[in-house]
Motif scaffolding. Structure first.
Motif, PDB file in Angstrom:
ATOM      1  N   ILE A   1       0.836  -1.203   0.000  1.00  0.00           N
ATOM      2  CA  ILE A   1       0.000   0.000   0.000  1.00  0.00           C
ATOM      3  C   ILE A   1       0.869   1.250   0.000  1.00  0.00           C
ATOM      4  CG2 ILE A   1      -1.637   1.360   1.356  1.00  0.00           C
ATOM      5  CD1 ILE A   1      -2.820  -1.313   2.339  1.00  0.00           C
ATOM      6  N   ARG A   2       1.893   1.287   0.847  1.00  0.00           N
ATOM      7  CA  ARG A   2       2.758   2.465   0.910  1.00  0.00           C
ATOM      8  C   ARG A   2       3.466   2.696  -0.424  1.00  0.00           C
ATOM      9  NH1 ARG A   2       3.706   0.453   6.202  1.00  0.00           N
ATOM     10  NH2 ARG A   2       5.613  -0.604   5.571  1.00  0.00           N
ATOM     11  N   THR A   3       3.972   1.632  -1.023  1.00  0.00           N
ATOM     12  CA  THR A   3       4.681   1.756  -2.303  1.00  0.00           C
ATOM     13  C   THR A   3       3.742   2.219  -3.408  1.00  0.00           C
ATOM     14  OG1 THR A   3       6.199  -0.011  -1.652  1.00  0.00           O
ATOM     15  CG2 THR A   3       6.076   0.510  -3.993  1.00  0.00           C
TER      16      THR A   3
ATOM     17  N   THR B   1       0.910   3.835  -3.064  1.00  0.00           N
ATOM     18  CA  THR B   1       0.445   5.195  -2.815  1.00  0.00           C
ATOM     19  C   THR B   1       1.409   6.202  -3.410  1.00  0.00           C
ATOM     20  OG1 THR B   1      -0.709   4.551  -0.789  1.00  0.00           O
ATOM     21  CG2 THR B   1      -0.151   6.880  -1.031  1.00  0.00           C
ATOM     22  N   ARG B   2       2.701   5.977  -3.238  1.00  0.00           N
ATOM     23  CA  ARG B   2       3.696   6.878  -3.840  1.00  0.00           C
ATOM     24  C   ARG B   2       3.582   6.862  -5.358  1.00  0.00           C
ATOM     25  NH1 ARG B   2       6.967   4.739   0.419  1.00  0.00           N
ATOM     26  NH2 ARG B   2       7.891   3.184  -0.976  1.00  0.00           N
ATOM     27  N   LYS B   3       3.401   5.676  -5.941  1.00  0.00           N
ATOM     28  CA  LYS B   3       3.321   5.555  -7.396  1.00  0.00           C
ATOM     29  C   LYS B   3       2.089   6.254  -7.952  1.00  0.00           C
ATOM     30  CE  LYS B   3       1.840   1.935  -9.753  1.00  0.00           C
ATOM     31  NZ  LYS B   3       1.710   0.557 -10.285  1.00  0.00           N
ATOM     32  N   TRP B   4       0.934   6.012  -7.318  1.00  0.00           N
ATOM     33  CA  TRP B   4      -0.305   6.613  -7.812  1.00  0.00           C
ATOM     34  C   TRP B   4      -0.307   8.126  -7.608  1.00  0.00           C
ATOM     35  CZ3 TRP B   4      -4.722   4.699 -10.271  1.00  0.00           C
ATOM     36  CH2 TRP B   4      -4.672   3.335 -10.576  1.00  0.00           C
ATOM     37  N   THR B   5       0.222   8.582  -6.485  1.00  0.00           N
ATOM     38  CA  THR B   5       0.297  10.032  -6.248  1.00  0.00           C
ATOM     39  C   THR B   5       1.148  10.698  -7.312  1.00  0.00           C
ATOM     40  OG1 THR B   5       0.013   9.735  -3.860  1.00  0.00           O
ATOM     41  CG2 THR B   5       0.986  11.806  -4.596  1.00  0.00           C
ATOM     42  N   SER B   6       2.282  10.086  -7.642  1.00  0.00           N
ATOM     43  CA  SER B   6       3.154  10.635  -8.686  1.00  0.00           C
ATOM     44  C   SER B   6       2.458  10.651 -10.036  1.00  0.00           C
ATOM     45  CB  SER B   6       4.445   9.799  -8.763  1.00  0.00           C
ATOM     46  OG  SER B   6       5.262  10.231  -9.827  1.00  0.00           O
ATOM     47  N   ALA B   7       1.744   9.558 -10.366  1.00  0.00           N
ATOM     48  CA  ALA B   7       1.038   9.479 -11.654  1.00  0.00           C
ATOM     49  C   ALA B   7      -0.057  10.539 -11.752  1.00  0.00           C
ATOM     50  CB  ALA B   7       0.446   8.089 -11.836  1.00  0.00           C
ATOM     51  N   ILE B   8      -0.790  10.747 -10.666  1.00  0.00           N
ATOM     52  CA  ILE B   8      -1.880  11.721 -10.656  1.00  0.00           C
ATOM     53  C   ILE B   8      -1.337  13.137 -10.818  1.00  0.00           C
ATOM     54  CG2 ILE B   8      -3.626  12.775  -9.148  1.00  0.00           C
ATOM     55  CD1 ILE B   8      -4.029   9.857  -8.038  1.00  0.00           C
ATOM     56  N   ARG B   9      -0.264  13.434 -10.130  1.00  0.00           N
ATOM     57  CA  ARG B   9       0.318  14.782 -10.232  1.00  0.00           C
ATOM     58  C   ARG B   9       0.950  15.001 -11.607  1.00  0.00           C
ATOM     59  NH1 ARG B   9       2.939  14.853  -4.119  1.00  0.00           N
ATOM     60  NH2 ARG B   9       0.988  15.353  -3.052  1.00  0.00           N
ATOM     61  N   SER B  10       1.586  13.978 -12.150  1.00  0.00           N
ATOM     62  CA  SER B  10       2.190  14.097 -13.475  1.00  0.00           C
ATOM     63  C   SER B  10       1.146  14.311 -14.552  1.00  0.00           C
ATOM     64  CB  SER B  10       3.022  12.848 -13.794  1.00  0.00           C
ATOM     65  OG  SER B  10       4.098  12.694 -12.898  1.00  0.00           O
ATOM     66  N   ALA B  11      -0.036  13.707 -14.343  1.00  0.00           N
ATOM     67  CA  ALA B  11      -1.133  13.863 -15.314  1.00  0.00           C
ATOM     68  C   ALA B  11      -1.845  15.197 -15.166  1.00  0.00           C
ATOM     69  CB  ALA B  11      -2.129  12.720 -15.142  1.00  0.00           C
ATOM     70  N   GLY B  12      -1.493  15.957 -14.137  1.00  0.00           N
ATOM     71  CA  GLY B  12      -2.113  17.267 -13.951  1.00  0.00           C
ATOM     72  C   GLY B  12      -3.536  17.217 -13.420  1.00  0.00           C
ATOM     73  N   ILE B  13      -3.911  16.097 -12.783  1.00  0.00           N
ATOM     74  CA  ILE B  13      -5.258  15.974 -12.224  1.00  0.00           C
ATOM     75  C   ILE B  13      -5.343  16.793 -10.939  1.00  0.00           C
ATOM     76  CG2 ILE B  13      -7.006  14.389 -11.327  1.00  0.00           C
ATOM     77  CD1 ILE B  13      -5.686  12.195 -13.023  1.00  0.00           C
ATOM     78  N   GLN B  14      -6.301  17.714 -10.879  1.00  0.00           N
ATOM     79  CA  GLN B  14      -6.460  18.557  -9.699  1.00  0.00           C
ATOM     80  C   GLN B  14      -7.411  17.887  -8.707  1.00  0.00           C
ATOM     81  OE1 GLN B  14      -4.682  21.401  -9.231  1.00  0.00           O
ATOM     82  NE2 GLN B  14      -3.703  20.728 -11.134  1.00  0.00           N
TER      83      GLN B  14
END
Length: 325
Positions: free
Chosen positions: A306-308, A310-323
């Protein structure tokens, strides 16, 4: 006084109290377990939950009754379990939506994905399939992206979960195009609108899409995994179809209890998950039938996963510019 001393002498001493408490303690599970699915009936999470619940029954000696509490991207059901009594009688079939993506997608999340839950085990993972309706003019994903590039925000895509939202937004960000998102409460509803031609694109789990693909009512353009799906060997990956070499995304499912649940109950549930995952019938129905990979784990491995993720999904969401909403 003599009589009082005689009565006191008959009472058990402190050393005997634990055994007496154990004798009167209710065995666990003492009745049906409530298994909360934070998405609608017919969703991939619902399918995984019902199949595991059925396969876990022999080792638990009790049934897991599935209860769908859909809404708010899975947060309603997850919050319900986070606030439940930690007695092992209420569990959550969580996903990457509730336990990896929520904090990056929403400004207010009514629970802490790490502190409010005790992971039991991972269950399964699955890629998404990008599909269009059978009458769509887009024969390939490259065709669709070329049109999206020429006509920004005119092509629509459906989404009913964080996985579906992020899968498309990550692709459009990497391809340098913009599409118009149409939210849905449940994946089956989005699939029906795709079939009817009300939306142009939908990325969802094979459990939702495979039957429609096989019936010919929709066409698969690509899968979001790094390698092709065994159930759809002729369908390219997004990396292949869109020439996006670094693209990869998959959804996953896991079992959790409210924090404070005893280690003995968590261990009992974990053993039941492992017994279910070893069932050839469950493996066939999830792997061969629905394109999912079954992978149980220890509670500690699930927490690290889960911790790993979470970091991956957070990075993907921010890289995609999702607000965040």
């Amino acid at each position: 006084m003599v009589r009082r001393r005689s009565l006191l002498a008959c009472l058990p001493g402190p050393a005997a109290l634990p055994a007496i408490r154990a004798a009167y303690a209710q065995p666990w599970p003492s009745g049906p377990i409530r298994g909360v699915v934070p998405f609608a009936p017919g969703s991939a999470t619902d399918t995984v939950a019902r199949l595991f619940a059925e396969a876990m029954r022999p080792s638990l000696g009790q049934v897991i009754v599935i209860e769908n509490r859909a809404g708010a991207g899975g947060m309603l059901g997850a919050e319900f379990v986070a606030r439940a009594t930690p007695d092992g009688m209420t569990v959550l079939f969580g996903t990457n939506s509730t336990h990896a993506a929520a904090t990056a997608l929403f400004r207010r999340v009514p629970f802490d994905a790490e502190r409010d839950f005790t992971p039991v085990s991972t269950l399964a993972s699955v890629p998404l399939v990008l599909c269009v309706g059978k009458d769509s003019r887009y024969a390939t994903l490259a065709d669709l992206l070329a049109d999206a590039r020429a006509r920004p925000e005119t092509i629509t895509y459906a989404q009913a979960s964080a996985s579906q939202h992020v899968a498309v937004e990550m692709m459009t960000a990497m391809a340098g195009v913009r599409m118009l998102m149409v939210p849905y409460r449940a994946s089956p509803l989005a699939a029906q609108d795709l079939i009817a031609g009300r939306v142009d694109l939908f990325a969802a789990d094979p459990s939702v899409m495979l039957s429609h693909i096989q019936a010919g009512s929709i066409r698969a353009l690509a899968v979001t995994s790094r390698v092709r799906a065994p159930q759809l060997p002729d369908v390219p990956t997004v990396a292949e179809a869109a020439n996006l070499a670094d693209y990869e995304l998959f959804a996953w499912f896991l079992l959790l209890c409210p924090v404070g649940t005893s280690a003995a109950i968590v261990s009992h549930l974990n053993a039941s998950v492992r017994a279910a995952a070893a069932s050839p019938d469950l493996q066939a129905r999830l792997s061969s039938g629905l394109g999912m990979a079954v992978f149980p784990s220890s509670p500690e491995e699930a927490a690290l996963f889960i911790r790993t993720e979470t970091r991956k999904w957070t990075s993907a969401i921010r890289s995609a510019g999702i607000q965040p909403e």
